[in-house]
Design a protein around this motif. Structure first.
Motif, short mmCIF file in Angstrom:
data_model
loop_
_atom_site.label_atom_id
_atom_site.label_comp_id
_atom_site.label_asym_id
_atom_site.label_seq_id
_atom_site.Cartn_x
_atom_site.Cartn_y
_atom_site.Cartn_z
N LEU A 51 0.90 -1.50 0.07
CA LEU A 51 0.15 0.10 -0.29
C LEU A 51 1.06 1.29 -0.13
CD1 LEU A 51 -3.06 -0.78 2.40
CD2 LEU A 51 -3.01 -0.57 -0.21
N VAL A 67 -7.03 12.22 -0.86
CA VAL A 67 -8.91 12.33 -1.34
C VAL A 67 -9.43 13.68 -0.53
CG1 VAL A 67 -11.46 11.53 0.46
CG2 VAL A 67 -8.49 9.84 0.07
N ARG A 107 -12.94 7.51 3.98
CA ARG A 107 -14.15 8.27 3.30
C ARG A 107 -15.52 8.13 4.02
NH1 ARG A 107 -18.02 4.76 0.68
NH2 ARG A 107 -17.33 3.35 2.41
N ARG A 161 -18.00 -5.44 -1.21
CA ARG A 161 -18.33 -4.09 -1.99
C ARG A 161 -17.71 -3.27 -1.18
NH1 ARG A 161 -23.90 -3.47 -1.85
NH2 ARG A 161 -23.46 -1.33 -2.13
N PHE A 168 -14.82 -3.56 -0.20
CA PHE A 168 -13.65 -3.66 -0.21
C PHE A 168 -12.66 -2.79 -1.50
CE2 PHE A 168 -10.09 -5.52 -3.49
CZ PHE A 168 -9.08 -5.72 -2.32
N ILE A 169 -14.03 -2.87 -2.92
CA ILE A 169 -14.60 -2.43 -4.03
C ILE A 169 -14.23 -0.85 -3.28
CG2 ILE A 169 -15.29 -1.98 -6.58
CD1 ILE A 169 -13.80 -4.48 -5.79
N GLU A 170 -15.66 -0.11 -2.69
CA GLU A 170 -15.82 1.19 -2.05
C GLU A 170 -14.82 1.54 -1.66
OE1 GLU A 170 -18.89 0.75 0.09
OE2 GLU A 170 -19.71 -0.27 -1.52
N MET A 202 -11.08 0.70 -2.03
CA MET A 202 -9.69 1.24 -2.60
C MET A 202 -10.52 1.89 -4.09
SD MET A 202 -8.71 -2.30 -5.46
CE MET A 202 -9.92 -1.82 -6.66
N ASN A 203 -11.33 2.63 -4.30
CA ASN A 203 -12.24 3.91 -4.99
C ASN A 203 -11.65 4.82 -4.28
OD1 ASN A 203 -12.47 1.86 -7.47
ND2 ASN A 203 -14.92 1.95 -7.39
N GLY A 204 -11.69 4.58 -3.54
CA GLY A 204 -11.99 5.88 -1.95
C GLY A 204 -10.51 6.35 -1.53
N ARG A 205 -9.26 5.08 -1.64
CA ARG A 205 -8.17 4.41 -1.56
C ARG A 205 -8.50 4.83 0.40
NH1 ARG A 205 -3.98 8.41 -5.16
NH2 ARG A 205 -3.98 7.17 -6.29
N MET A 239 -7.70 -6.85 4.23
CA MET A 239 -6.97 -7.36 3.78
C MET A 239 -6.63 -8.37 5.30
SD MET A 239 -6.82 -7.26 0.58
CE MET A 239 -5.19 -7.71 -0.31
N PRO A 266 -5.22 -13.23 0.62
CA PRO A 266 -6.15 -14.45 -0.38
C PRO A 266 -5.37 -13.32 -1.46
CG PRO A 266 -7.12 -13.00 1.52
CD PRO A 266 -5.81 -12.85 1.96
N LEU A 322 -6.71 -5.10 -5.87
CA LEU A 322 -5.64 -4.15 -5.11
C LEU A 322 -4.29 -3.69 -5.77
CD1 LEU A 322 -6.16 -2.35 -2.42
CD2 LEU A 322 -3.68 -4.03 -1.59
N MET A 339 -4.59 0.21 -8.13
CA MET A 339 -3.27 0.94 -7.65
C MET A 339 -2.86 1.76 -8.71
SD MET A 339 -2.82 0.65 -3.49
CE MET A 339 -1.82 -1.20 -4.47
N THR A 358 -10.18 5.42 -11.66
CA THR A 358 -11.83 5.83 -10.84
C THR A 358 -11.09 6.20 -9.78
OG1 THR A 358 -13.45 4.65 -10.34
CG2 THR A 358 -11.52 3.33 -9.85
N GLY A 359 -12.39 6.47 -9.11
CA GLY A 359 -12.73 6.94 -7.48
C GLY A 359 -11.51 8.48 -7.54
N VAL A 360 -11.10 8.20 -5.72
CA VAL A 360 -9.87 9.07 -5.45
C VAL A 360 -9.12 9.15 -6.54
CG1 VAL A 360 -8.02 9.90 -4.44
CG2 VAL A 360 -10.39 9.06 -3.11
N ARG A 365 -9.87 11.48 -10.05
CA ARG A 365 -9.97 13.03 -9.47
C ARG A 365 -8.55 14.00 -8.97
NH1 ARG A 365 -14.14 12.16 -4.13
NH2 ARG A 365 -13.22 14.32 -3.94
#
Lengths: 317, 296, 539
Positions: free
Chosen positions: A28, A38, A84, A271, A273-275, A277-280, A289, B143, B150, B154, C419-421, C424
């Motif tokens: 990460l 963000v 988020r 889900r 997790f996906i959100e 990820m999109n929102g870092r 994880m 996993p 992930l 990124m 996508t997402g942050v 942006r």
């Protein structure tokens, strides 16, 4: 199997999880972008406020310090706050955990319920049309993209026949078990599909092996009825190696939920997790994880224990 | 992605009467499904390579007269056209290039990495083994699908990067497998002999032990090709795969999904391609497993 | 297209322009409005917070619960909500200072309005809203306008006088329109974490009954709502609205088909035909105040700072092919001020589709085709990264047409979708070479945020003194004539300098059950749910 052994195994998971935490933290933090991004586009957040937040989150410190702090906090249950939603990570995750366990659990048992009989049938009727048929079907199962199958089933069951809801976890305002089961049917089926394939193949080969062993042949020679031989003696022994594989796959089912939950608007951790990820949303991502890895490690231990329980010849000291 | 049951490491017995290669061929050709699988894969590979010769269109050539409305299969376009007036067959063929390269290359990377790590651990044992195997355990404890999502989320990957990511996160099974083989094979007489004759470690590892340990590795590599193709399509569904206009079977399927009722042919063909390929790979793997199993 | 997951302050605001818009008329009906019923709506994004100032999305749900002093109507004209009139210079609501550089706005507030917990709504709430949003500790997504205000006087409970530091013609589209905070419930609370974010307290027709994250929000009738219909019946008509969260676009459409949801505010163009065929579904086309554009990064590759290159891009792009590829819903445009505004300049420099001219421009400027057909100058290949928001099917389709158009003239574009942050961040910091996306504005668009030097949304790093001057002139006056002429000139200049190529204006497609009466779409960033009190379900 002794309590001692159990304790030893449990202790053994700690360095493993520490290693996992190091890898995840590294992944990460080596990636481009930081949690602060963000606010990158947010003029209402001044540089001052950004700096303050950085200090509050400890992001101003060198990475090893950040890691140590995070890992101690994490293992003592301090999971921090979601970037988020500004809510505690523990709350975020615990709200979403139950739906995933319901979905994962039911598809796990569904897969098991279908895979074992199929595998046995396939083994008993080795090289017959049934065997080839089952083999072919199970290969189909692992060869079909999940989202593709899901779309088809939605159209069929929810639009064409209108017998099942296409998405969601409940009809609003209804809390009955029947309603939950109706919503569960399609996603659980989809999630189970791939595992039915793998497991029935494994069951088949394990069964074939057992059936060719001396004691089974002896039992048959002694004149025991065929069915009794198959179902009492052989099945039990054939199940032992399967248990290991099946238990290990449970964590895999949970991660497969990432896609299934998105398609079926299932409010689980996949889900989230996906959100995140999109929102870092790093705190939530790391926690998810870690939780996934924890589940994997624990099922590993459980698989060993189950193995021992099923096979009296195996002893752990 | 479902990992098929990896077989337990099986010591390969070297027989005098028949060369392993001939025995392998003899068993393999008996496995009809495997042969069909191999045939399908070869066919796909050839079609992918010859894509520019097989179709008069380019994969991104848009027909502005019909843009916006997918056309059903016709003489000029045997698989129809997509919403941008592009020939669907051409895109499926070019998609085969990417999807198959992703599948094969990432499986090879995973195998190379896994073999190297497993060989080192199994051959040297001691602290190297401990270190490498603990590391393997750690990566195995994360996993896979979420980790791939992930990482590719990124760094939105190019095709090459995608191959590396899938490969770099899929070596652990092979490593364990190879280590097991090495642990048992390194004690064999012929290895002892070559060591006594002063063979270098590298030579012993890769010339003497590895060829005898290769059977199960081949099977797991084959199966990994299928998993990688499925993984690519899953990533495409989440919008994290290879980006259009470069076609892959996964992103073709994903962009076709919104035309499922209006233009089902767009989804049917790439879906079938994935299905057939993964099916073929699995049949092939099954056949190889049988053929490489010395008990047969 | 409602640019759904677009952050709110990507949304801009500005001066009174006359509009003539919104094409759709729903089947008019003479039936009496009936009370009762539940409307189920599908939303494609996962709601982060129900605080309208903090959310990263447009506030669909929030619009049913929280009200502002004013709101835009279906023609994007402001109408009073919690205020009794829209303040203007004419009605004395807006007063300019003697030097003409400052202004104060007096809102007369509606009496007998209650928060849904029964507490009275007063001018103290208006003042508190400004203070709460201005507070640096509150991390809001949108604080637009809060810095323009110097103080607020509350001479009595039903009068709020807002004193501005400058003449702000966009006052109506910022904080007091977004929504008013309840002082009695929020004073002294931390707005970042307060329960308000889960269960906002408003004066609107509905109140939040249940918010289950990742699943749904149920809003139910607010029995204390102040509005009555012409027959004196207490509004709203609907008992409940259920907002279901369905992240997958295909599943969303499936749910419409299966009848599990009755409405969704944004249908992908590709799916419109099949939904149109459903007997009980109306497809409402809504001209939204938004436009699609291709931006050049001025901090990026050198060639993109060459006007010849930007012009070549403009001539090379086939806008009508993009429109056609998207089912004909988006319409090609030539200027960023969309045609529905009276200040939209029809006489700007136009760049009709002409690949030959594009090639000639590039040839003349020294960009010669290389061995692979891609042009090269000074060793620099004309190969650029094009960013669009990943997962927006319509944008990804347009992107492919653009890529193909430019390939035809020897320029290579490689998709770099995010996508997402990550998206942006790239958008605001200029993490791209060229960028295709859309902006949605309020009824009073402010263009300086996009094109003025250092503008918040000016991620491309564009800077032009003449544009700056013109925008300053347009955005610091309450005189519509001055504003219009400045905006006209601004467009003429912008199309000459060409930092951005206006591509199409958008139509959002709303699918809604034909049982829903009184539904009128809203073209602004305040969403279609800004006036739900008069919606009703026919039996």
């Amino acid at each position: 199997m002794t309590l001692n052994y159990l304790l030893k195994r449990m202790l053994g998971t700690i360095p493993l999880l520490l290693g996992v935490s190091l890898v995840l933290f590294g992944v990460l933090h080596l990636a481009p972008g930081t949690p602060m991004d963000v606010y990158a586009d947010n003029p209402s957040v001044s540089q001052e406020a950004l700096d303050q937040m950085k200090v509050a989150l400890g992001l101003d410190q060198p990475l090893p310090v950040q890691y140590t702090k995070w890992v101690t906090a994490f293992f003592t249950g301090e999971w921090g706050y979601s970037i988020r939603t500004a809510r505690p990570v523990v709350t975020e995750i615990s709200e979403r955990l139950w739906p995933t366990i319901v979905l994962g659990g039911s598809s796990f048992f569904l897969a098991l319920l279908v895979a074992v009989p199929l595998g046995v049938l396939s083994a008993v009727r080795r090289y017959s049309a049934t065997d080839y048929g089952i083999t072919f079907m199970s290969f189909l199962g692992i060869s079909m993209p999940v989202f593709w199958l899901a779309l088809m089933l939605q159209l069929l069951f929810a639009v064409q026949w209108r017998i099942l809801p296409s998405a969601g976890m409940q009809t609003i305002g209804e809390n009955s078990l029947v309603d939950l089961l109706r919503h569960l049917a399609l996603p659980a089926l989809i999630l189970a599909f791939a595992n039915v394939a793998g497991w029935s193949r494994y069951m088949r080969s394990s069964m074939v092996e057992v059936l060719s062993q001396d004691y089974v042949r002896t039992a048959k020679a002694k004149g025991l009825p065929h069915n009794k031989v198959v179902y009492r003696h052989a099945l039990r022994n054939a199940l032992i190696p399967v248990i290991t594989v099946v238990a290990l796959d449970f964590a895999g089912i949970l991660s497969g939920a990432v896609i299934t939950e998105t398609i079926f608007a299932w409010p689980g951790i996949g889900r989230l997790f996906i959100e995140s990820m999109n929102g870092r949303d790093y705190p939530v991502l790391l926690a998810l994880m870690m939780l996934g890895s924890f589940a994997l490690v624990i099922t590993n231990v459980l698989a060993d224990l189950a193995y021992a329980a099923a096979d009296p010849r195996i002893r752990y000291d | 992605m479902t990992e098929l049951s990896s077989p337990a490491p099986v010591p390969v017995r070297v027989t005098r009467t028949e060369s392993p290669w001939r025995r392998f061929l003899r068993t393999f050709v008996k496995h009809k499904l495997a042969l069909i699988g191999l045939g399908v894969l070869v066919l796909m590979g050839v079609a992918a390579l010859l894509a520019p010769q097989l179709t008069p269109y380019t994969f991104d050539g848009q027909d502005l007269d019909i843009i916006g409305t997918p056309q059903p299969p016709s003489r000029a376009h045997p698989m129809g056209t997509d919403e941008l007036g592009r020939d669907a067959l051409t895109r499926v063929l070019y998609g085969a290039r990417i999807s198959l390269s992703v599948g094969i290359s990432s499986a090879l990377i995973a195998t190379l990495l896994g073999t190297l790590i497993g060989a080192l651990a199994g051959y040297y044992r001691g602290w190297i083994d401990t270190l490498l195997m603990r590391f393997t355990d750690v990566v195995l404890s994360i996993p896979l699908l979420p980790l791939v999502i992930l990482v590719s989320g990124m760094i939105r990957p190019s095709v090459t990067l995608l191959i590396c990511i899938i490969g770099a996160l899929g070596w652990m099974g092979t490593a364990r497998l190879v280590r097991g083989q090495f642990l048992s094979l390194r004690e064999r007489e012929y290895v002892e002999a070559s060591r006594a004759l002063g063979g270098s470690h590298g030579r012993i590892m890769f010339r003497h032990i590895l060829p005898n340990a290769i059977g199960p590795v081949v099977v797991s590599t084959t199966l990994a090709v299928g998993s990688a193709i499925m993984l690519e399509s899953a990533l495409s569904f989440l919008g994290l795969g290879v980006q259009p206009p470069t076609p892959t079977w996964g992103n073709l399927l994903n962009s076709a999904s919104q035309w499922l009722q209006g233009a089902p042919w767009l989804a049917v063909f790439p879906g079938l391609m994935i299905l057939f390929t993964v099916l073929a790979v699995n049949f092939l793997g099954d056949g190889l497993r049988d053929a490489l199993d010395p008990r047969n | 297209m409602k640019l759904s997951p677009i952050s709110q302050h990507s949304v801009s605001r500005k001066g009174r322009l006359l509009l003539a818009l919104t094409s759709i008329l729903l089947c008019g009906t003479a039936l009496a409005q009936e009370r009762g019923g539940t409307l189920t709506v599908g939303l494609s994004y996962d709601i982060d917070t129900l605080n309208v100032y903090s959310t990263g999305y447009l506030g669909d749900v929030q619009a049913t619960v929280v009200e502002g002093l004013l709101a835009p109507d279906k023609n994007a004209n402001y109408v009073p909500v919690l205020a009794t009139t829209v303040p203007t210079i004419k009605n004395g609501g807006i007063k300019l200072s003697a030097d003409g550089k400052q202004m104060s706005i007096t809102y007369k507030l509606r009496r007998n309005v209650k928060w849904s917990d029964g507490a009275p709504f007063t001018s103290a709430d208006v003042k508190f809203t400004w203070e709460a949003i201005k507070n640096p500790k509150f991390i809001a997504e949108s604080k637009d306008g809060s810095e323009d205000v110097s103080s607020i006087d509350t001479p009595d409970p039903y009068t709020a006088v807002v004193n501005y530091k400058r003449v702000a013609p966009d006052y109506a589209s910022t904080l007091f329109t977004f929504g008013i905070f309840p002082k009695h419930a929020l004073e002294g609370k931390d707005l970042n974490t307060d329960v308000y974010n889960e269960k906002p307290l408003g004066t609107g027709p509905f109140k939040v009954k249940e918010f289950r994250r990742g699943q749904y929000v149920i809003v139910e009738r607010n029995p204390l709502y102040w509005r009555k219909d012409s027959k004196g019946v207490q509004l709203p008509y609907l008992d409940q609205i259920v907002f279901k969260i369905i992240p997958d676009a295909n599943t969303l459409v499936t749910q419409l088909k299966s009848g599990e949801i009755q409405m969704t505010p944004s249908v992908p163009y590709a799916q419109v035909t099949q939904l149109d065929a459903l007997p009980n579904m109306n497809i409402v086309k809504n001209n939204v105040l938004s436009w699609q554009h291709l931006d050049f990064n001025f901090k990026g590759p050198e060639a993109l700072r060459d006007l010849n290159v930007r012009q070549a891009f403009a001539y090379a792009i086939n806008k009508s092919a993009i429109s056609k590829a998207l089912g004909g819903f988006p319409k090609p445009i030539d200027t960023v001020v969309v045609p529905v505004f009276s200040a939209s300049n029809r006489n700007v420099t136009k760049y009709p589709y002409n690949p030959t001219k594009a090639k000639a421009l590039l040839d003349a400027a020294g960009y010669k085709p290389g061995p692979d057909g891609i042009r090269v100058k000074n060793g620099q290949r004309m190969s650029y990264k094009i960013l669009v928001q990943a997962g927006r099917a319509n944008d990804e389709v347009a992107q492919q047409v653009i890529i193909s158009s430019l390939k035809a003239v020897g320029i290579e574009l490689q998709p770099d979708n995010k996508t997402g942050v990550a998206f942006r961040e790239a958008r605001y910091k200029g993490g791209y070479d060229v960028f295709y996306s859309g902006w949605i504005t309020s009824a009073d668009p402010v263009y300086s945020v996009f094109f003025k030097t250092g503008g918040v949304n000016n991620g491309q790093g564009f800077s032009n003194p003449r544009i700056d001057t013109l925008l300053d002139r347009a955005e610091n006056t309450l005189d519509p004539a001055v504003q219009k002429s400045a905006l006209m000139e601004f467009q003429a200049e912008l199309t000459k300098v060409l930092p951005t190529i206006p591509i199409t204006t958008n139509l959002s497609v709303i699918a809604v059950t034909n049982k829903l009466g009184n539904f009128v779409p809203n073209p602004t960033n305040m969403t279609n749910f800004v006036n739900t009190s008069s919606w009703y379900l026919k039996k």
